[in-house]
Design an enzyme around this catalytic site. Sequence first.
Site, PDB file in Angstrom:
ATOM      1  N   ARG A   1      12.308  -4.630  -5.818  1.00 48.15           N
ATOM      2  CA  ARG A   1      12.951  -3.432  -5.284  1.00 48.15           C
ATOM      3  C   ARG A   1      13.935  -2.925  -6.332  1.00 48.15           C
ATOM      4  O   ARG A   1      14.583  -3.712  -7.021  1.00 48.15           O
ATOM      5  CB  ARG A   1      13.691  -3.713  -3.966  1.00 48.15           C
ATOM      6  CG  ARG A   1      12.776  -3.873  -2.746  1.00 48.15           C
ATOM      7  CD  ARG A   1      12.081  -2.578  -2.397  1.00 48.15           C
ATOM      8  NE  ARG A   1      11.250  -2.660  -1.199  1.00 48.15           N
ATOM      9  CZ  ARG A   1       9.970  -2.958  -1.182  1.00 48.15           C
ATOM     10  NH1 ARG A   1       9.360  -3.265  -2.323  1.00 48.15           N
ATOM     11  NH2 ARG A   1       9.282  -2.976  -0.053  1.00 48.15           N
TER      12      ARG A   1
ATOM     13  N   GLU B   1      14.002   6.640  -5.265  1.00 48.85           N
ATOM     14  CA  GLU B   1      12.610   7.041  -5.450  1.00 48.85           C
ATOM     15  C   GLU B   1      12.310   8.305  -4.651  1.00 48.85           C
ATOM     16  O   GLU B   1      12.771   8.421  -3.506  1.00 48.85           O
ATOM     17  CB  GLU B   1      11.676   5.902  -5.023  1.00 48.85           C
ATOM     18  CG  GLU B   1      11.857   4.643  -5.874  1.00 48.85           C
ATOM     19  CD  GLU B   1      10.968   3.488  -5.444  1.00 48.85           C
ATOM     20  OE1 GLU B   1      10.186   3.642  -4.471  1.00 48.85           O
ATOM     21  OE2 GLU B   1      11.044   2.417  -6.074  1.00 48.85           O
TER      22      GLU B   1
ATOM     23  N   HIS C   1       5.833   3.035  -7.961  1.00 45.36           N
ATOM     24  CA  HIS C   1       5.825   2.136  -6.804  1.00 45.36           C
ATOM     25  C   HIS C   1       4.403   1.970  -6.252  1.00 45.36           C
ATOM     26  O   HIS C   1       4.163   2.063  -5.043  1.00 45.36           O
ATOM     27  CB  HIS C   1       6.761   2.646  -5.705  1.00 45.36           C
ATOM     28  CG  HIS C   1       7.250   1.539  -4.803  1.00 45.36           C
ATOM     29  ND1 HIS C   1       8.501   1.533  -4.231  1.00 45.36           N
ATOM     30  CD2 HIS C   1       6.646   0.397  -4.370  1.00 45.36           C
ATOM     31  CE1 HIS C   1       8.652   0.447  -3.480  1.00 45.36           C
ATOM     32  NE2 HIS C   1       7.542  -0.254  -3.556  1.00 45.36           N
TER      33      HIS C   1
END
Length: 320
Positions: free
Chosen positions: A231, A260, A279
């Site tokens: 993360r 993000e 991601h």
Amino acid sequence: MDKRKIVITHDLDQNLINQIKEVIPDWNIIIGKDEDIWQEHLHDAEIIAGWKKGIEEVLLSPNSKLKWLQTWSAGVNNLPLESLESRNIIVTSANGVHAYPISETIFAFMLGLTRKIHTYVNNQQARKWHHSGMKLEMHEKTVGIIGVGTIGKEVAKISKAFGMKVLGVRHSGKQQQFVDEMYTTNQLNEILPSCDYVVVTLPLTKETHRLFGSKQFDLMKSSAFFINIGRGEIVNEEALIHALREGIIAGAGLDVFEREPLSVDSPLWDMENVIITPHTSGSTEHYNQRVIKNILIPNLKDYISGVQPSVNLVDFSKGY
């Protein structure tokens, strides 16, 4: 008497739907990605598979019948865990689904940075024939895997094919196959100076938030590569940018970020020694199949038998 109800907020192949129906033939099964399919069924669903933004108010209301939540992601840091715990709602995650695709992404980062594949792609686009200082190889180097769960174990296993020394860090310090030396999280700083690659596969918790900052990057070799698929908030991004700019570390492969999508203004985009993916390291053609067959169905069989689901059961005290 109303049928018991499960809501699955994702589209599934008919074969997977049939397998679920075999386990709970008498249940009302609501399946589909479109919100219009399941929105009106949330309030009386006993099981929800797939957390979506905006459903918290309904699922945590006094009239909700929710007893078990199966997430579609490995991370649960975005869930209202305290509220779920206070209502005694069982939560199971999709941990383990990502071991193959994420380990492949990790090695794509490691190999790409080591063998300058990203540099050569840029050279190709510019029609530039240039050596670009190629010299490194990965074999027999040392990799530090920070978070030796299902993904970390797969990374350790593949590392052995390269003859690498594997150092592992996990909360418990429990030994794991393919890991040469295991350490606890409190010992992180001790292993960083020895690593040629530092691979972060940790979940985000209060303990792991900004675990990596200036001190940790300063401890790393100037030739070391930093890989993060855990993360973004585990890393102080400003400290990482500084370490990359100043040559404190050699480069980074990043799939996750503090915010993000990554801002178009982020200096990370333009860094020659950085490879960025949006991601997507866990994306795979087999995702739904693994969630259903490896996690949901075994847990569902236990649940209807009166046994608490145990596959990937979230420990609220740990946050994962």
